[in-house]
Design an enzyme around this catalytic site. Sequence first.
Site, PDB file in Angstrom:
ATOM      1  N   LEU A  78      21.023 -12.756  46.640  1.00 34.33           N
ATOM      2  CA  LEU A  78      21.415 -11.515  46.067  1.00 34.33           C
ATOM      3  C   LEU A  78      21.433 -11.374  44.669  1.00 34.33           C
ATOM      4  O   LEU A  78      21.713 -10.502  44.099  1.00 34.33           O
ATOM      5  CB  LEU A  78      22.544 -10.911  46.780  1.00 34.33           C
ATOM      6  CG  LEU A  78      22.552 -11.063  48.303  1.00 34.33           C
ATOM      7  CD1 LEU A  78      23.751 -10.487  48.808  1.00 34.33           C
ATOM      8  CD2 LEU A  78      21.335 -10.366  48.867  1.00 34.33           C
ATOM      9  N   CYS A  79      21.050 -12.655  43.860  1.00 32.38           N
ATOM     10  CA  CYS A  79      21.115 -12.635  42.565  1.00 32.38           C
ATOM     11  C   CYS A  79      20.047 -11.803  41.741  1.00 32.38           C
ATOM     12  O   CYS A  79      18.990 -12.223  42.455  1.00 32.38           O
ATOM     13  CB  CYS A  79      21.535 -13.978  41.869  1.00 32.38           C
ATOM     14  SG  CYS A  79      22.952 -14.378  41.704  1.00 32.38           S
ATOM     15  N   HIS A  80      19.972 -11.099  40.969  1.00 28.26           N
ATOM     16  CA  HIS A  80      18.934 -10.602  40.168  1.00 28.26           C
ATOM     17  C   HIS A  80      18.108 -11.611  39.217  1.00 28.26           C
ATOM     18  O   HIS A  80      18.781 -12.344  38.389  1.00 28.26           O
ATOM     19  CB  HIS A  80      19.406  -9.402  39.053  1.00 28.26           C
ATOM     20  CG  HIS A  80      19.728  -8.204  40.071  1.00 28.26           C
ATOM     21  ND1 HIS A  80      21.051  -8.397  40.556  1.00 28.26           N
ATOM     22  CD2 HIS A  80      18.956  -7.179  40.634  1.00 28.26           C
ATOM     23  CE1 HIS A  80      21.280  -6.976  41.185  1.00 28.26           C
ATOM     24  NE2 HIS A  80      20.020  -6.245  41.332  1.00 28.26           N
ATOM     25  N   MET A 116      26.788 -16.001  37.013  1.00 25.98           N
ATOM     26  CA  MET A 116      26.397 -16.779  37.870  1.00 25.98           C
ATOM     27  C   MET A 116      25.206 -17.677  37.397  1.00 25.98           C
ATOM     28  O   MET A 116      25.455 -19.082  37.747  1.00 25.98           O
ATOM     29  CB  MET A 116      25.503 -16.105  39.152  1.00 25.98           C
ATOM     30  CG  MET A 116      26.428 -15.311  40.150  1.00 25.98           C
ATOM     31  SD  MET A 116      27.881 -16.329  40.669  1.00 25.98           S
ATOM     32  CE  MET A 116      27.157 -17.706  41.453  1.00 25.98           C
ATOM     33  N   GLU A 117      24.551 -17.375  36.206  1.00 29.10           N
ATOM     34  CA  GLU A 117      23.602 -18.327  35.667  1.00 29.10           C
ATOM     35  C   GLU A 117      24.614 -19.237  35.000  1.00 29.10           C
ATOM     36  O   GLU A 117      24.301 -20.504  34.865  1.00 29.10           O
ATOM     37  CB  GLU A 117      22.794 -17.566  34.600  1.00 29.10           C
ATOM     38  CG  GLU A 117      21.654 -16.892  35.444  1.00 29.10           C
ATOM     39  CD  GLU A 117      22.063 -15.507  36.154  1.00 29.10           C
ATOM     40  OE1 GLU A 117      21.442 -14.923  36.740  1.00 29.10           O
ATOM     41  OE2 GLU A 117      23.383 -14.962  36.194  1.00 29.10           O
ATOM     42  N   ASP A 131      24.408 -38.008  39.907  1.00 34.31           N
ATOM     43  CA  ASP A 131      23.110 -38.700  40.377  1.00 34.31           C
ATOM     44  C   ASP A 131      22.714 -39.580  39.592  1.00 34.31           C
ATOM     45  O   ASP A 131      22.467 -40.734  40.240  1.00 34.31           O
ATOM     46  CB  ASP A 131      22.091 -37.612  40.606  1.00 34.31           C
ATOM     47  CG  ASP A 131      20.716 -38.240  41.049  1.00 34.31           C
ATOM     48  OD1 ASP A 131      20.951 -38.930  42.000  1.00 34.31           O
ATOM     49  OD2 ASP A 131      19.732 -37.859  40.439  1.00 34.31           O
TER      50      ASP A 131
END
Length: 163
Positions: A78-80, A116-117, A131
């Site tokens: 749902l992120c653009h 969000m980015e 990692d």
Amino acid sequence: MGDRTTLTHIGSSGSAHMVDVGGKEVTVRLARAEGRVTMTAQSLETILAGDAKKGDVLGTARIAGIMAAKKTSELIPLCHPLLIDKVTLDIEPDSALPGLRVTAEVRVSGKTGVEMEALTAVSVACLTIYDMAKAIDRTMNIGDIRLVEKSGGRSGDFRRGAD
């Protein structure tokens, strides 16, 4: 600030949907997020000396975080998809942790924010550090990933207080 009592990605029937940003104005939007990876002091020294077996931990994590910011809409439902103007990812050693502090800043001229980015950039950079250094320290801890500030858009500015 807008109505904070409703979720924007949930329709009246309870189904998930992508928010329509078509009517919003294009504005400059900025978000900054942070996180950290704690580890033993010896592991931090090894990473900073460039002696990790997988190579340049900090450089690789920085690139991974930048790439992740650009791919956020493919990772988070749902992120653009956004045409990001700038991503900056900084990784600073902190002997008091001991560990690494990761900060991402993302800027866009668009109709929706880049929180969000920025959060995705920090998360993936921290995961990449883990990692690449897990062979020397499996006790590392990833934590405190959070939004520090955002500006632009209808909901106004946000700055996290000292906590």
